[in-house]
Design an enzyme around this catalytic site. Structure first.
Site, PDB file in Angstrom:
ATOM      1  N   ASP A  87       0.902  -1.042   0.038  1.00 50.00           N
ATOM      2  CA  ASP A  87      -0.078  -0.045   0.132  1.00 50.00           C
ATOM      3  C   ASP A  87       0.922   1.086   0.023  1.00 50.00           C
ATOM      4  OD1 ASP A  87      -3.213   0.367   0.964  1.00 50.00           O
ATOM      5  OD2 ASP A  87      -1.921   2.185   0.996  1.00 50.00           O
ATOM      6  N   ILE A  88       0.421   2.196  -0.742  1.00 52.56           N
ATOM      7  CA  ILE A  88       1.237   3.407  -0.944  1.00 52.56           C
ATOM      8  C   ILE A  88       1.235   4.133   0.202  1.00 52.56           C
ATOM      9  CG2 ILE A  88      -0.429   4.955  -1.735  1.00 52.56           C
ATOM     10  CD1 ILE A  88       1.610   5.677  -4.069  1.00 52.56           C
ATOM     11  N   ASN A 112     -12.935  -3.620   2.311  1.00 55.08           N
ATOM     12  CA  ASN A 112     -13.857  -2.620   2.386  1.00 55.08           C
ATOM     13  C   ASN A 112     -14.936  -2.471   1.286  1.00 55.08           C
ATOM     14  OD1 ASN A 112     -12.772  -1.179   4.913  1.00 55.08           O
ATOM     15  ND2 ASN A 112     -11.164  -0.215   3.485  1.00 55.08           N
ATOM     16  N   GLY A 156     -15.653   3.150   3.664  1.00 54.30           N
ATOM     17  CA  GLY A 156     -14.567   3.782   3.009  1.00 54.30           C
ATOM     18  C   GLY A 156     -13.654   3.376   1.885  1.00 54.30           C
ATOM     19  N   HIS A 163     -10.296  -5.455  -3.367  1.00 56.47           N
ATOM     20  CA  HIS A 163      -8.942  -5.753  -2.832  1.00 56.47           C
ATOM     21  C   HIS A 163      -9.130  -6.326  -1.395  1.00 56.47           C
ATOM     22  CE1 HIS A 163      -9.847  -1.483  -2.755  1.00 56.47           C
ATOM     23  NE2 HIS A 163      -9.339  -1.490  -1.388  1.00 56.47           N
ATOM     24  N   LEU A 164      -8.199  -7.074  -0.898  1.00 51.68           N
ATOM     25  CA  LEU A 164      -8.277  -7.320   0.461  1.00 51.68           C
ATOM     26  C   LEU A 164      -6.851  -6.513   1.012  1.00 51.68           C
ATOM     27  CD1 LEU A 164      -8.601 -11.103   0.520  1.00 51.68           C
ATOM     28  CD2 LEU A 164     -10.227  -9.416   1.189  1.00 51.68           C
ATOM     29  N   HIS A 165      -6.946  -5.850   2.093  1.00 55.80           N
ATOM     30  CA  HIS A 165      -5.925  -5.128   2.869  1.00 55.80           C
ATOM     31  C   HIS A 165      -5.159  -6.381   3.854  1.00 55.80           C
ATOM     32  CE1 HIS A 165      -6.837  -0.828   2.190  1.00 55.80           C
ATOM     33  NE2 HIS A 165      -8.041  -1.570   1.793  1.00 55.80           N
TER      34      HIS A 165
HETATM   35  P1  AMP Z   1      -9.736   1.186   0.088  1.00 53.02           P
HETATM   36  O1  AMP Z   1     -10.240   2.253   1.030  1.00 53.02           O
HETATM   37  O2  AMP Z   1     -10.073  -0.223   0.781  1.00 53.02           O
HETATM   38  O3  AMP Z   1     -10.343   1.381  -1.260  1.00 53.02           O
HETATM   39  O4  AMP Z   1      -8.326   1.268  -0.152  1.00 53.02           O
HETATM   40  C1  AMP Z   1      -7.541   1.771  -1.216  1.00 53.02           C
HETATM   41  C2  AMP Z   1      -6.101   1.786  -0.844  1.00 53.02           C
HETATM   42  O5  AMP Z   1      -5.253   1.915  -1.970  1.00 53.02           O
HETATM   43  C3  AMP Z   1      -5.692   2.907   0.187  1.00 53.02           C
HETATM   44  O6  AMP Z   1      -5.151   2.188   1.619  1.00 53.02           O
HETATM   45  C4  AMP Z   1      -4.621   3.514  -0.498  1.00 53.02           C
HETATM   46  O7  AMP Z   1      -3.553   4.011   0.264  1.00 53.02           O
HETATM   47  C5  AMP Z   1      -4.156   2.456  -1.342  1.00 53.02           C
HETATM   48  N1  AMP Z   1      -3.688   3.205  -2.733  1.00 53.02           N
HETATM   49  C6  AMP Z   1      -3.948   4.174  -3.645  1.00 53.02           C
HETATM   50  N2  AMP Z   1      -3.398   4.340  -4.685  1.00 53.02           N
HETATM   51  C7  AMP Z   1      -2.440   3.409  -4.495  1.00 53.02           C
HETATM   52  C8  AMP Z   1      -1.135   3.186  -5.399  1.00 53.02           C
HETATM   53  N3  AMP Z   1      -0.916   3.780  -6.620  1.00 53.02           N
HETATM   54  N4  AMP Z   1      -0.282   2.096  -4.841  1.00 53.02           N
HETATM   55  C9  AMP Z   1      -0.500   1.541  -3.812  1.00 53.02           C
HETATM   56  N5  AMP Z   1      -1.578   1.658  -3.057  1.00 53.02           N
HETATM   57  C10 AMP Z   1      -2.321   2.533  -3.372  1.00 53.02           C
END
Ligand code: AMP
Ligand code: ZN
Length: 114
Positions: free
Chosen positions: A30-31, A87, A93, A100-102
């Site tokens: 994650d960025i 999410n 959020g 995606h899974l975190h």
């Molecule tokens: P969500 O709120 O579950 O949709 O999470 C989206 C996630 O994507 C967030 O934790 C962001 O920090 C992450 N994210 C957004 N852009 C990028 C990127 N270019 N590379 C890696 N992670 C990203």
């Protein structure tokens, strides 16, 4: 899918810090990490949100979970534990509309989430 951030990351069009890949799944850091380990596990197939999943996606979702477990193990998180979060939609959020899974770990998390 055109104009989808995670489709572009999974195809390599947009660079990322890849941590795992197989024919169906792509995983990358994650960025904006919320924990020492914070990896996003995405299917290569575009699906906008978890509530859009169909019965035919059951195997794919299983593979996402198994990939998360493998990455957790590879990061030494089996002993301490970790959290897998998905999410779905506005109240949760969800920011990126490609499922995606975190995988987060390496510190303690509270429950319930805020
Ligand atoms: P969500 O709120 O579950 O949709 O999470 C989206 C996630 O994507 C967030 O934790 C962001 O920090 C992450 N994210 C957004 N852009 C990028 C990127 N270019 N590379 C890696 N992670 C990203
Ligand atoms: Zn996509």
């Amino acid at each position: 899918m055109k104009d989808c951030l995670f489709c572009k990351i999974a195809s390599g069009e947009i660079p990322s810090q890849k941590v795992y890949e197989d024919k169906d799944i792509f995983a990358f850091n994650d960025i904006k990490p919320q924990a020492p380990t914070h990896v996003l596990i995405v299917p290569k197939k575009h699906i906008d949100k978890l509530s859009s999943l169909k019965g035919t996606d059951a195997e794919l979702v299983g593979k996402m979970l198994l990939a998360a477990n493998k990455i957790a193990k590879d990061n030494g998180l089996n002993g301490s534990g970790y959290r897998i979060v998905g999410n779905c939609g506005q109240d949760a959020g969800q920011l990126v509309f490609h499922i995606h899974l975190h995988l987060i770990g390496g510190r303690k998390f509270g429950w319930p989430p805020g």
